[in-house]
Scaffold this motif. Structure first.
Motif, PDB file in Angstrom:
ATOM      1  N   ILE A  22      -1.071  82.344  18.128  1.00 52.94           N
ATOM      2  CA  ILE A  22       0.189  81.771  17.648  1.00 52.94           C
ATOM      3  C   ILE A  22      -0.099  80.741  16.559  1.00 52.94           C
ATOM      4  O   ILE A  22       0.514  80.756  15.489  1.00 52.94           O
ATOM      5  CB  ILE A  22       0.984  81.126  18.807  1.00 52.94           C
ATOM      6  N   LEU A  23      -1.015  79.846  16.832  1.00 51.98           N
ATOM      7  CA  LEU A  23      -1.306  78.793  15.865  1.00 51.98           C
ATOM      8  C   LEU A  23      -1.946  79.354  14.603  1.00 51.98           C
ATOM      9  O   LEU A  23      -1.588  78.936  13.495  1.00 51.98           O
ATOM     10  CB  LEU A  23      -2.187  77.721  16.505  1.00 51.98           C
TER      11      LEU A  23
ATOM     12  N   LEU B 253      -0.149  68.664  12.834  1.00 46.32           N
ATOM     13  CA  LEU B 253       0.570  68.998  14.074  1.00 46.32           C
ATOM     14  C   LEU B 253       0.066  68.161  15.249  1.00 46.32           C
ATOM     15  O   LEU B 253       0.853  67.730  16.100  1.00 46.32           O
ATOM     16  CB  LEU B 253       0.424  70.492  14.391  1.00 46.32           C
ATOM     17  N   ILE B 254      -1.233  67.910  15.291  1.00 51.95           N
ATOM     18  CA  ILE B 254      -1.798  67.112  16.386  1.00 51.95           C
ATOM     19  C   ILE B 254      -1.515  65.624  16.165  1.00 51.95           C
ATOM     20  O   ILE B 254      -1.080  64.928  17.087  1.00 51.95           O
ATOM     21  CB  ILE B 254      -3.311  67.388  16.536  1.00 51.95           C
ATOM     22  N   GLU B 255      -1.741  65.125  14.945  1.00 52.11           N
ATOM     23  CA  GLU B 255      -1.508  63.704  14.662  1.00 52.11           C
ATOM     24  C   GLU B 255      -0.054  63.298  14.876  1.00 52.11           C
ATOM     25  O   GLU B 255       0.229  62.185  15.300  1.00 52.11           O
ATOM     26  CB  GLU B 255      -1.919  63.376  13.223  1.00 52.11           C
ATOM     27  N   ASN B 256       0.877  64.203  14.607  1.00 49.63           N
ATOM     28  CA  ASN B 256       2.301  63.904  14.764  1.00 49.63           C
ATOM     29  C   ASN B 256       2.859  64.276  16.131  1.00 49.63           C
ATOM     30  O   ASN B 256       4.075  64.324  16.318  1.00 49.63           O
ATOM     31  CB  ASN B 256       3.098  64.583  13.650  1.00 49.63           C
TER      32      ASN B 256
ATOM     33  N   LEU C 107       4.864  71.100  23.270  1.00 53.05           N
ATOM     34  CA  LEU C 107       3.873  72.118  22.947  1.00 53.05           C
ATOM     35  C   LEU C 107       2.482  71.546  23.158  1.00 53.05           C
ATOM     36  O   LEU C 107       2.182  70.445  22.671  1.00 53.05           O
ATOM     37  CB  LEU C 107       4.025  72.582  21.504  1.00 53.05           C
ATOM     38  N   TYR C 108       1.637  72.305  23.830  1.00 47.66           N
ATOM     39  CA  TYR C 108       0.308  71.817  24.182  1.00 47.66           C
ATOM     40  C   TYR C 108      -0.784  72.660  23.550  1.00 47.66           C
ATOM     41  O   TYR C 108      -0.631  73.866  23.358  1.00 47.66           O
ATOM     42  CB  TYR C 108       0.132  71.822  25.702  1.00 47.66           C
TER      43      TYR C 108
ATOM     44  N   LEU D 292      -3.982  68.869  26.021  1.00 50.48           N
ATOM     45  CA  LEU D 292      -3.866  69.076  27.465  1.00 50.48           C
ATOM     46  C   LEU D 292      -5.271  69.302  28.016  1.00 50.48           C
ATOM     47  O   LEU D 292      -6.005  70.164  27.518  1.00 50.48           O
ATOM     48  CB  LEU D 292      -2.984  70.308  27.734  1.00 50.48           C
ATOM     49  N   GLU D 293      -5.636  68.548  29.003  1.00 51.85           N
ATOM     50  CA  GLU D 293      -6.982  68.625  29.566  1.00 51.85           C
ATOM     51  C   GLU D 293      -6.981  69.404  30.877  1.00 51.85           C
ATOM     52  O   GLU D 293      -5.997  69.416  31.611  1.00 51.85           O
ATOM     53  CB  GLU D 293      -7.537  67.220  29.805  1.00 51.85           C
TER      54      GLU D 293
END
Length: 190
Positions: free
Chosen positions: A26-27, A111-114, A60-61, A120-121
């Motif tokens: 997807i990404l 996308l991660i910074e915002n 979203l993870y 998710l761990e």
């Protein structure tokens, strides 16, 4: 678990407050226009995830496994390589290929910074479940589905083989939320 075709004309979007683990494909499709799934996934993001005025909150993870797969496939230009094999008359220079890689990584970083993609761990149960299902799903896919199951969240993918394998092994994932997918014919090329 309910299997839902996100590319269907009947798809009205995700539930408000829904938690969704986003799979590698997807990404990659969203971040790289050379991907065969790019059109249908970009439409999903434009209409149901990042649309202005969307009155739903989604979570979203991403996890280290997905990030690692994206970095590996992007760094080795796998998406562009597949595109070029299917579009033999097209040409890309090394500089153009390097620019696609740079833009893909930069967009993922945004996308991660915002906090559009939330890290998710895993926990001990995820690892144990992965070890129980890696032969049926494959190592990375087993980890991702196990993680979604252990958090009781939905899973978003374009990997139809994985969707089939999840269905065949659903007893191992009793807490998995919805599985969102698109059928292979929605690819812009195969």
């Amino acid at each position: 678990m309910e299997k839902i075709d996100f590319s269907s004309d009947d798809f009205v979007g995700f539930s408000d407050g829904e938690d969704i683990l986003v799979d590698t494909g997807i990404l990659l499709a969203y971040l790289n226009s050379y991907d065969a799934w790019s059109e249908v996934v970009t439409e999903l993001f434009d209409k149901h995830i990042l649309a202005e005025g969307l009155d739903k909150t989604l979570f979203l993870y991403i996890n280290p496994c997905v990030l690692n797969e994206i970095m590996n496939l992007t760094g080795k230009n796998k998406t562009i390589g597949y595109y070029m094999r299917k579009h033999k008359s097209d040409t890309l220079t090394e500089e153009e290929i390097a620019e696609v890689e740079k833009k893909t990584v930069a967009a993922l970083r945004i996308l991660i910074e915002n906090d559009i993609l939330i890290p998710l761990e895993a926990n001990k149960e995820t690892y144990l479940r992965q070890m129980n299902t890696y032969k049926e799903l494959g190592s990375a896919d087993s980890f991702n589905v196990s993680l979604a199951n252990d958090y009781g969240i939905s899973f978003l993918t374009v990997d139809n083989k994985l969707v089939k394998n999840i269905e065949e092994n659903i007893s191992n994932f009793p807490d998995l939320g919805n599985v969102y997918y698109a059928p292979p014919e929605k690819q812009s090329y195969r």
